[in-house]
Write a protein that holds these residues in place. Structure first.
Motif, PDB file in Angstrom:
ATOM      1  N   MET A   1       0.850  -1.190   0.000  1.00 35.40           N
ATOM      2  CA  MET A   1       0.000   0.000   0.000  1.00 35.40           C
ATOM      3  C   MET A   1       0.886   1.241   0.000  1.00 35.40           C
ATOM      4  SD  MET A   1      -2.775   1.211   2.848  1.00 35.40           S
ATOM      5  CE  MET A   1      -3.839  -0.179   2.509  1.00 35.40           C
ATOM      6  N   THR A   2       0.502   2.237  -0.797  1.00 41.54           N
ATOM      7  CA  THR A   2       1.233   3.508  -0.817  1.00 41.54           C
ATOM      8  C   THR A   2       0.359   4.588  -0.202  1.00 41.54           C
ATOM      9  OG1 THR A   2       0.385   3.982  -3.024  1.00 41.54           O
ATOM     10  CG2 THR A   2       2.496   2.831  -2.893  1.00 41.54           C
ATOM     11  N   SER A   3       1.009   5.677   0.206  1.00 42.36           N
ATOM     12  CA  SER A   3       0.262   6.764   0.830  1.00 42.36           C
ATOM     13  C   SER A   3      -0.751   7.335  -0.145  1.00 42.36           C
ATOM     14  CB  SER A   3       1.242   7.857   1.295  1.00 42.36           C
ATOM     15  OG  SER A   3       2.100   7.333   2.270  1.00 42.36           O
ATOM     16  N   LEU A   4      -1.859   7.804   0.368  1.00 43.79           N
ATOM     17  CA  LEU A   4      -2.948   8.326  -0.456  1.00 43.79           C
ATOM     18  C   LEU A   4      -2.524   9.617  -1.129  1.00 43.79           C
ATOM     19  CD1 LEU A   4      -5.951   7.781  -1.127  1.00 43.79           C
ATOM     20  CD2 LEU A   4      -6.525   9.374   0.703  1.00 43.79           C
ATOM     21  N   THR A   5      -2.542   9.630  -2.475  1.00 46.17           N
ATOM     22  CA  THR A   5      -2.167  10.836  -3.224  1.00 46.17           C
ATOM     23  C   THR A   5      -3.336  11.407  -3.997  1.00 46.17           C
ATOM     24  OG1 THR A   5      -1.456   9.434  -5.070  1.00 46.17           O
ATOM     25  CG2 THR A   5       0.223  10.071  -3.461  1.00 46.17           C
ATOM     26  N   THR A   6      -4.424  10.637  -4.137  1.00 45.62           N
ATOM     27  CA  THR A   6      -5.628  11.131  -4.803  1.00 45.62           C
ATOM     28  C   THR A   6      -6.796  11.000  -3.842  1.00 45.62           C
ATOM     29  OG1 THR A   6      -6.100   8.951  -5.726  1.00 45.62           O
ATOM     30  CG2 THR A   6      -4.759  10.428  -7.057  1.00 45.62           C
ATOM     31  N   SER A   7      -7.900  11.616  -4.204  1.00 43.67           N
ATOM     32  CA  SER A   7      -9.072  11.576  -3.336  1.00 43.67           C
ATOM     33  C   SER A   7      -9.612  10.158  -3.209  1.00 43.67           C
ATOM     34  CB  SER A   7     -10.159  12.495  -3.892  1.00 43.67           C
ATOM     35  OG  SER A   7     -11.344  12.363  -3.127  1.00 43.67           O
ATOM     36  N   ALA A   8     -10.104   9.841  -2.013  1.00 45.32           N
ATOM     37  CA  ALA A   8     -10.749   8.536  -1.809  1.00 45.32           C
ATOM     38  C   ALA A   8     -12.145   8.521  -2.409  1.00 45.32           C
ATOM     39  CB  ALA A   8     -10.824   8.224  -0.323  1.00 45.32           C
ATOM     40  N   PHE A   9     -12.655   9.698  -2.803  1.00 41.56           N
ATOM     41  CA  PHE A   9     -14.015   9.812  -3.328  1.00 41.56           C
ATOM     42  C   PHE A   9     -14.018   9.623  -4.839  1.00 41.56           C
ATOM     43  CE2 PHE A   9     -14.144  11.876   0.714  1.00 41.56           C
ATOM     44  CZ  PHE A   9     -15.400  11.611   1.215  1.00 41.56           C
ATOM     45  N   ASP A  10     -14.903   8.764  -5.306  1.00 40.26           N
ATOM     46  CA  ASP A  10     -15.099   8.538  -6.730  1.00 40.26           C
ATOM     47  C   ASP A  10     -16.596   8.583  -6.985  1.00 40.26           C
ATOM     48  OD1 ASP A  10     -14.749   7.931  -9.387  1.00 40.26           O
ATOM     49  OD2 ASP A  10     -14.511   5.772  -9.054  1.00 40.26           O
TER      50      ASP A  10
ATOM     51  N   PHE B   1      -8.195  10.508   5.570  1.00 41.65           N
ATOM     52  CA  PHE B   1      -7.869   9.262   4.866  1.00 41.65           C
ATOM     53  C   PHE B   1      -6.377   9.184   4.551  1.00 41.65           C
ATOM     54  CE2 PHE B   1     -12.451   9.238   3.226  1.00 41.65           C
ATOM     55  CZ  PHE B   1     -12.847   8.417   4.264  1.00 41.65           C
ATOM     56  N   ALA B   2      -5.765  10.319   4.254  1.00 38.00           N
ATOM     57  CA  ALA B   2      -4.323  10.315   3.991  1.00 38.00           C
ATOM     58  C   ALA B   2      -3.562   9.853   5.230  1.00 38.00           C
ATOM     59  CB  ALA B   2      -3.866  11.708   3.569  1.00 38.00           C
ATOM     60  N   ALA B   3      -4.006  10.318   6.388  1.00 43.27           N
ATOM     61  CA  ALA B   3      -3.361   9.881   7.638  1.00 43.27           C
ATOM     62  C   ALA B   3      -3.614   8.402   7.884  1.00 43.27           C
ATOM     63  CB  ALA B   3      -3.887  10.718   8.805  1.00 43.27           C
ATOM     64  N   ILE B   4      -4.831   7.934   7.581  1.00 47.43           N
ATOM     65  CA  ILE B   4      -5.144   6.509   7.747  1.00 47.43           C
ATOM     66  C   ILE B   4      -4.271   5.675   6.819  1.00 47.43           C
ATOM     67  CG2 ILE B   4      -6.915   4.754   7.352  1.00 47.43           C
ATOM     68  CD1 ILE B   4      -8.995   6.768   8.303  1.00 47.43           C
ATOM     69  N   SER B   5      -4.124   6.132   5.566  1.00 51.18           N
ATOM     70  CA  SER B   5      -3.324   5.401   4.590  1.00 51.18           C
ATOM     71  C   SER B   5      -1.881   5.254   5.050  1.00 51.18           C
ATOM     72  CB  SER B   5      -3.375   6.116   3.237  1.00 51.18           C
ATOM     73  OG  SER B   5      -2.601   5.437   2.281  1.00 51.18           O
ATOM     74  N   GLU B   6      -1.320   6.334   5.554  1.00 54.96           N
ATOM     75  CA  GLU B   6       0.063   6.286   6.034  1.00 54.96           C
ATOM     76  C   GLU B   6       0.187   5.356   7.240  1.00 54.96           C
ATOM     77  OE1 GLU B   6       3.515   9.337   7.754  1.00 54.96           O
ATOM     78  OE2 GLU B   6       1.625  10.120   6.957  1.00 54.96           O
ATOM     79  N   SER B   7      -0.767   5.454   8.148  1.00 54.99           N
ATOM     80  CA  SER B   7      -0.731   4.615   9.345  1.00 54.99           C
ATOM     81  C   SER B   7      -0.932   3.145   8.995  1.00 54.99           C
ATOM     82  CB  SER B   7      -1.803   5.074  10.337  1.00 54.99           C
ATOM     83  OG  SER B   7      -1.725   4.339  11.529  1.00 54.99           O
TER      84      SER B   7
END
Length: 718
Positions: free
Chosen positions: A1-10, A31-37
């Protein structure tokens, strides 16, 4: 998994107002913080798992602790990798802080200890499910997400205070829950955690003491409640942990277990044992239905289960005559009838019959050796007595090793034996229960076979124990010889350190891992369990209830069912039925809103059940599909299915009542009884009037109709 760079919303184009940055930027930052964690947590868990696997296996409790830690790490890693960002169900905004609290399938913190996700089972997460406009539970607003392939395809806001409207809420005409009801079904139960309703959540979070009954009609979410309750209890109640028995989930049939198989793992629980009643008994897989209703009724009573005790006691009578054993040393050792009675009474309470034989044998040897006054070496005398054929033969006849199948089979083939064990049976009943092939097992036999196996135990247990003890003795001798070899040239003060301790028997014993020696695979369904969840419980007979009570000494149950769906009738209250089978501390709750079945279908189904059960608890549907129930000819079946499949790229249909129909990947074929507990977008009933008469036929028609979540088609031959 990589850190969130785009919106989680589609979000689709028609929901573009919901894509306003003022509404979703805060979520994306979180969500970016969740992705990193998550990335860090997966890396750390992977390292810990690798280290645990490479660590020495250890022995005894140390080995068990290591295995439990590997299981725990593996389970959490699997959940994190399975869901990713969609671990997050939504968020709540407390009225007093205006700071969102995000709710997840699991709890999650970042490296600084900041809480990113609150586990849905924690008490602080309860308002996410239970808050209503009448009781907002301190919330200003609530947001629920719909995840599709790892991205948010929709979300819904509910506002409880005027402050909650301040540019942070996207309001809809329908809630997240109502919108989810019309979504397509699949071969597995949908993930509905984020849309649990307040009435359901209250039951999920109820305590575990005693028996909690969840009574509700079709579509009220009973199964959802049962599954989520199992996960919640394991999280919230330390008395139910896996090391204390854990939780058993009992479903009505295998198609049901396959349908719900993904639910508990998606909630972070992989340790719950799931089964049907058939699975509890070896003979269950091949057991046929009982064709004679009268025989089935006789075998369904708890009294017949109690007859097993009398059947076993028949083989536990001590000899009434004494005997004399002559030893190789010329001594005559006398065993009187009183000695035999004393040996039989030495059995520890609760010891299964077959396993008790070894205790009796040991007591007899002790009695005989105490009587001996010769100069025979004790070990040689003991060995001689153990090998004495007359003593062994007399014990075999007085306390034989018995197979459960032979014991129950004798009841159905030896009338005098059945009369002795069940004296309340009338002569006609005894004749009715006899059959030519005593071991042609039926479903009605399973509770009796189970009771017999529990009471008798394993007839080969004593043989395995002797082999196990011999293996331990051989391993002890081998290690003792190795230690003697190690120390033979070393002069050691017995008080000095670890080398001196090697002489000690206690330390030598701890070096032997008895769990690694030859043994048997444990029966994961044998119990005892700390809690049992039973779905479709209205179908259980009194005898079948005994199978579960044997496995749950605490009497901690969640009992889910609908009296109106009992194929053989259910005239009592839940309280009366459960007290009769042996439960107490019973609390009955009710679910009365039909979330699944459209109003059009329920309008058709309600008269079908009320014809047989005028007082049936038929739940009220809260939605309409706009699709009327269709009636037609059986000749139209192919056309109906082809038209539906062409119009729907997703979803599952089911044909109920045509055993000749061959199912496909998107069209199931089931009997009415095997459809219980399942749901389908389209249900096609074939000749429902042939399902049967009386209560059984009415229930089968009612159950089959109410499996439909969108459309019902009824086809007849005439």
């Amino acid at each position: 998994m990589t850190s969130l760079t785009t919106s989680a919303f589609d979000l689709p184009d028609h929901l573009s107002p919901k894509a306003d940055p003022a509404l979703i930027d805060g979520d994306d930052q979180h969500f970016a913080a969740i992705s990193e964690s998550l990335e860090q947590a997966i890396a750390e868990l992977s390292d810990r798992l690798e280290a645990a696997r490479k660590a020495p296996g250890g022995i005894g409790r140390e080995a068990m602790d290591r295995d439990a830690e590997i299981h725990r790490l593996t389970s959490r890693l699997r959940t994190l990798r399975r869901f990713g960002l969609d671990l997050c169900l939504g968020h709540i905004v407390p009225a007093d802080t205006a700071e969102p609290v995000y709710i997840g399938r699991l709890g999650l913190t970042d490296s600084t200890g900041r809480r990113l996700l609150l586990d849905w089972r924690s008490p602080a997460a309860e308002p996410f499910f239970a808050a209503t406009h009448a009781n907002p539970m301190g919330l200003a607003s609530r947001r629920r997400y719909r995840w599709t392939r790892g991205r948010i395809s929709d979300y819904w806001d509910e506002v409880f205070t005027a402050d909650g409207l301040e540019g942070h809420a996207a309001l809809d005409d329908q809630s997240a829950f109502i919108a989810s009801l019309g979504s397509n079904r699949s071969s597995r139960m949908r993930d509905v955690l984020s849309t649990i309703q307040a009435d359901q959540d209250a039951i999920i979070r109820a305590g575990s003491r005693g028996a909690l009954v969840v009574d509700g009609g079709p579509g009220t979410g009973k199964t959802v409640v049962a599954l989520h309750r199992a996960a919640h209890l394991l999280y919230s109640d330390p008395r139910l942990g896996h090391r204390r028995g854990g939780v058993l989930f009992v479903g009505p049939h295998q198609p049901y277990l396959a349908y719900v198989a993904d639910v508990l793992p998606s909630l972070g629980e992989e340790g719950v044992q799931t089964c049907t009643l058939r699975d509890l008994v070896t003979e269950g897989a091949g057991a046929a239905a009982e064709t004679d209703p009268g025989v089935a009724l006789l075998k369904s009573s708890a009294d017949m289960v109690k007859a097993i005790e009398a059947a076993v006691r028949f083989y536990e009578e001590p000899p009434t005559k004494g005997m004399t054993i002559t030893t190789p040393w010329g001594a005559d050792l006398r065993l009187s009838a009183t000695d035999w009675a004393v040996a039989f009474e030495a059995v520890e309470p609760g010891t299964p019959h077959n396993e008790a034989r070894e205790q009796i044998r040991e007591e007899l040897i002790t009695i005989l050796m105490d009587e001996d006054d010769s100069d025979a070496p004790p070990e040689l005398l003991r060995r001689s007595l153990l090998q004495d054929r007359e003593l062994t033969g007399t014990l075999d006849r007085a306390w034989p090793m018995i197979e459960a199948s032979d014991l129950v089979g004798d009841l159905w083939s030896v009338p005098a034996y059945l009369r002795k064990c069940a004296p309340w049976l009338a002569p006609d009943d005894v004749r009715k229960l006899q059959r030519e092939d005593a071991q042609a097992w039926t479903v009605s036999d399973l509770p009796l076979l189970d009771a017999a196996r529990q009471r008798l135990g394993d007839p080969k247990a004593s043989v395995r124990k002797r082999r196990h003890d011999a293996s331990v003795a051989a391993e002890r001798a081998r290690r003792s010889a190795a230690i003697d070899s190690l120390l033979q040239n070393v002069v050691i003060d017995e008080s000095e350190g670890a080398m001196g301790m090697l002489h000690g028997r206690d330390l030598q014993d701890t070096l032997i891992d008895e769990s690694a020696l030859p043994g048997t695979t444990p029966d994961l369904l044998a119990g005892p369990f700390a809690h049992i969840v039973v779905d479709e419980a209205q179908e259980l007979t009194d005898a079948e209830w005994q199978m579960l009570l044997l496995r749950c000494p605490s009497r901690s149950f969640t009992i889910v069912g609908d009296r109106a769906q009992a194929r053989h009738g259910f005239t009592e209250s839940w309280q009366e039925r459960l007290e009769r089978v042996g439960l107490d501390r019973i609390n009955v709750t009710s679910l009365s809103i039909n979330y699944r079945t459209p109003e059009e279908v329920m309008t058709e189904a309600e008269p079908a059940i009320r014809a047989a059960l005028p007082d049936a608890n038929v739940p009220a549907s809260i939605r309409s599909s706009g699709i009327p129930v269709v009636h037609g000819s059986v000749a139209d079946l192919d056309s109906v299915l082809d038209t539906w499949l062409a119009a729907h790229a997703d979803g599952i249909a089911c044909v109920i009542g045509d055993p000749t129909f061959r199912e496909t990947s998107r069209v199931r074929s089931l009997t009415p009884s095997l459809s219980k507990g399942l749901e389908f977008d389209l249900v096609v009933l074939i000749d429902p009037e042939t399902f049967g008469t009386g209560i059984e036929g009415a229930v089968d028609r009612y159950v089959a109709m109410t499996r439909a979540t969108r459309q019902l088609v009824i086809l007849t031959s005439s």
